[in-house]
Design an enzyme around this catalytic site. Structure first.
Site, PDB file in Angstrom:
ATOM      1  N   ASP A  21     -18.469   2.303   2.840  1.00 40.02           N
ATOM      2  CA  ASP A  21     -19.769   2.877   3.186  1.00 40.02           C
ATOM      3  C   ASP A  21     -20.572   3.236   1.935  1.00 40.02           C
ATOM      4  O   ASP A  21     -21.627   3.879   2.044  1.00 40.02           O
ATOM      5  CB  ASP A  21     -19.608   4.095   4.103  1.00 40.02           C
ATOM      6  N   ASP A  61     -12.692   4.589   0.330  1.00 38.94           N
ATOM      7  CA  ASP A  61     -13.692   5.639   0.200  1.00 38.94           C
ATOM      8  C   ASP A  61     -13.243   6.614  -0.880  1.00 38.94           C
ATOM      9  O   ASP A  61     -12.072   6.636  -1.278  1.00 38.94           O
ATOM     10  CB  ASP A  61     -13.879   6.368   1.534  1.00 38.94           C
ATOM     11  N   ASP A  83     -11.973   7.803   4.718  1.00 34.86           N
ATOM     12  CA  ASP A  83     -12.575   9.107   4.472  1.00 34.86           C
ATOM     13  C   ASP A  83     -11.564  10.226   4.720  1.00 34.86           C
ATOM     14  O   ASP A  83     -11.476  11.200   3.946  1.00 34.86           O
ATOM     15  CB  ASP A  83     -13.799   9.283   5.368  1.00 34.86           C
ATOM     16  N   GLU A 132      20.007   2.271  -4.285  1.00 35.99           N
ATOM     17  CA  GLU A 132      21.021   3.115  -3.649  1.00 35.99           C
ATOM     18  C   GLU A 132      20.596   4.582  -3.763  1.00 35.99           C
ATOM     19  O   GLU A 132      19.758   4.948  -4.595  1.00 35.99           O
ATOM     20  CB  GLU A 132      22.385   2.884  -4.315  1.00 35.99           C
ATOM     21  N   ARG A 177      23.563  -4.552 -10.364  1.00 38.65           N
ATOM     22  CA  ARG A 177      24.534  -5.257  -9.523  1.00 38.65           C
ATOM     23  C   ARG A 177      23.847  -6.036  -8.398  1.00 38.65           C
ATOM     24  O   ARG A 177      24.268  -7.137  -8.047  1.00 38.65           O
ATOM     25  CB  ARG A 177      25.564  -4.283  -8.968  1.00 38.65           C
ATOM     26  N   HIS A 195      25.502  -6.089  -2.501  1.00 42.40           N
ATOM     27  CA  HIS A 195      25.868  -6.661  -3.796  1.00 42.40           C
ATOM     28  C   HIS A 195      27.379  -6.852  -3.922  1.00 42.40           C
ATOM     29  O   HIS A 195      28.167  -6.235  -3.186  1.00 42.40           O
ATOM     30  CB  HIS A 195      25.370  -5.762  -4.930  1.00 42.40           C
ATOM     31  N   GLU A 232     -15.001   6.607  -5.437  1.00 41.12           N
ATOM     32  CA  GLU A 232     -15.128   5.435  -4.571  1.00 41.12           C
ATOM     33  C   GLU A 232     -14.559   4.184  -5.245  1.00 41.12           C
ATOM     34  O   GLU A 232     -13.852   3.394  -4.611  1.00 41.12           O
ATOM     35  CB  GLU A 232     -16.596   5.221  -4.212  1.00 41.12           C
TER      36      GLU A 232
END
Length: 386
Positions: free
Chosen positions: A77, A11, A126, A266, A242, A190, A52
């Site tokens: 709508d 909407d 809405d 991170e 990494r 990692h 819209e």
């Protein structure tokens, strides 16, 4: 494999038509009706129809991000937008033509169906549009938050309010057979960089170092271990170098693609980047003490606290869960986001982050069940490196 089924409700509104305008959109699971994503934005001065269309585009993009193969039932709508996008009405207004063209490119036409609904059945979109306009009136943009009652949903929160804690998992004694098929996150930290052995702060605000020679070896060992288990079906990674290198080493071994998720970065450690804990304690003792005492405190010069990291990590978690229900997903990230996912799964307090150890290239695992339950299955496994 066929994609998921989503319902997009969108909407837009304008207070003046044209006037201050905003849009809102929600994405619902097509089977359960649960809201799994929300979007809203204040767009300045515009007409109702422009707002819209902007809401439609935002809703389609949110659905595409969750699953580009999804079939989408768009419900609005606005009879104008529905009829124009269905191809039954011509698009004559020059402001509408580029917006309709943009909406048509988000997903293939064969995956999208448009339906008109009465305004009273479009209340969530809405509401979001009005929240966006209210935010614009206050001189700020709409910002989302996780809905406390539903781990996969998001709602708005004023920018001056603290970010909420992502919803804790349900607790109970039900067995796996009672809870349905879980989604499993295999959490992989990692591999080492040149900063890791000395435990120097290395976050998203630093130099973004690459894996060291040992880090590359660790990534290769992790890849071999996962290949031997043969259970991983998707890979999602932090975009930092990494983590990317670690994820790509596994992806090559498993023949999978890597999807990158910004929310898995991170923490930004600000002025502490590259320093050891002792050096921070010497240079910024008051800030360090405050940071250790409160999850809302930020490292010196940083843009975020553990509270904000928890929020974005929770959003990343929910996006991955929505995209890969019932699958085993390798999530490649860093110490703080992984500890946060574990903490949230356990429903543990923020200071529990300081009571966990995560070695480089270590495995942890959390399972998430359809009813909201979560179960920690593994923590800090480095046996593949021996």
């Amino acid at each position: 494999m066929a994609g998921r089924r989503f319902i997009v409700e969108a909407d837009g509104g304008s207070r003046g038509n044209p006037g201050p305008a905003g849009y809102g959109a929600v994405v619902r699971d097509g089977d359960t009706g649960q809201i799994i994503a929300e979007a809203a934005e204040y767009i300045g001065r515009a007409t109702n129809n422009v707002a819209e269309y902007r809401g439609l585009i935002a809703g389609l993009r949110a659905a595409h991000e969750l699953d580009p193969e999804a079939t989408v039932d768009v419900r609005m709508d606005s009879k104008l937008v529905v009829e124009q996008m269905s191809g039954r009405w011509k698009i004559k207004h020059p402001d509408m033509q580029p917006l309709a063209a943009e909406a048509a490119t988000v997903l293939p036409r064969s995956q999208v169906k448009y339906s008109w609904i009465p305004r009273e059945k479009n209340k969530d979109a809405d509401r979001l549009a009005n929240e966006a306009m209210d935010a614009g009136k206050a001189g700020r943009q709409w910002e989302p938050k996780v809905r406390p009652a539903a781990p996969l949903a998001a709602v708005s929160v004023p920018a001056d309010e603290p970010l909420p804690e992502p919803a804790a998992p349900k607790a109970g004694w039900a067995g796996p057979a009672d809870l349905g098929t879980p989604t499993t996150f295999v959490l992989l930290r990692h591999g080492e960089t040149h900063l890791t052995p000395e435990k120097r702060f290395s976050g998203s605000g630093g130099s973004d170092p690459a894996l060291s020679e040992r880090g590359l070896w660790q990534a290769a060992r992790a890849a071999e271990s996962l290949a031997a288990r043969g259970t991983v079906q998707a890979i999602v990674s932090s975009p930092m170098q990494r983590a990317r290198q670690t994820a790509e080493a596994v992806a090559i071994r498993l023949g999978l693609e890597v999807r990158f998720e910004e929310g898995l970065r991170e923490l930004d450690f600000g002025d502490w980047e590259g320093l050891t804990f002792a050096e921070v304690q010497q240079r910024h003792p008051e800030d360090l003490a405050a940071w250790l005492a409160s999850s809302k405190a930020k490292p010196t010069g940083s843009s975020e606290s553990f509270t904000t990291l928890t929020y974005r990590t929770g959003v990343a978690r929910d996006k991955i869960l929505a995209r890969h229900p019932g699958k085993t997903v390798l999530v490649v990230s860093h110490v703080s986001p992984i500890k946060t996912l574990v903490r949230l799964a356990l429903g543990a307090p923020p200071d529990s982050l300081y009571r966990m150890e995560l070695g480089a290239a270590s495995f942890s695992a959390v399972q998430y069940y359809p009813d909201g339950n979560a179960s920690l299955r593994l923590l800090n496994d480095t046996s593949h490196q021996r």
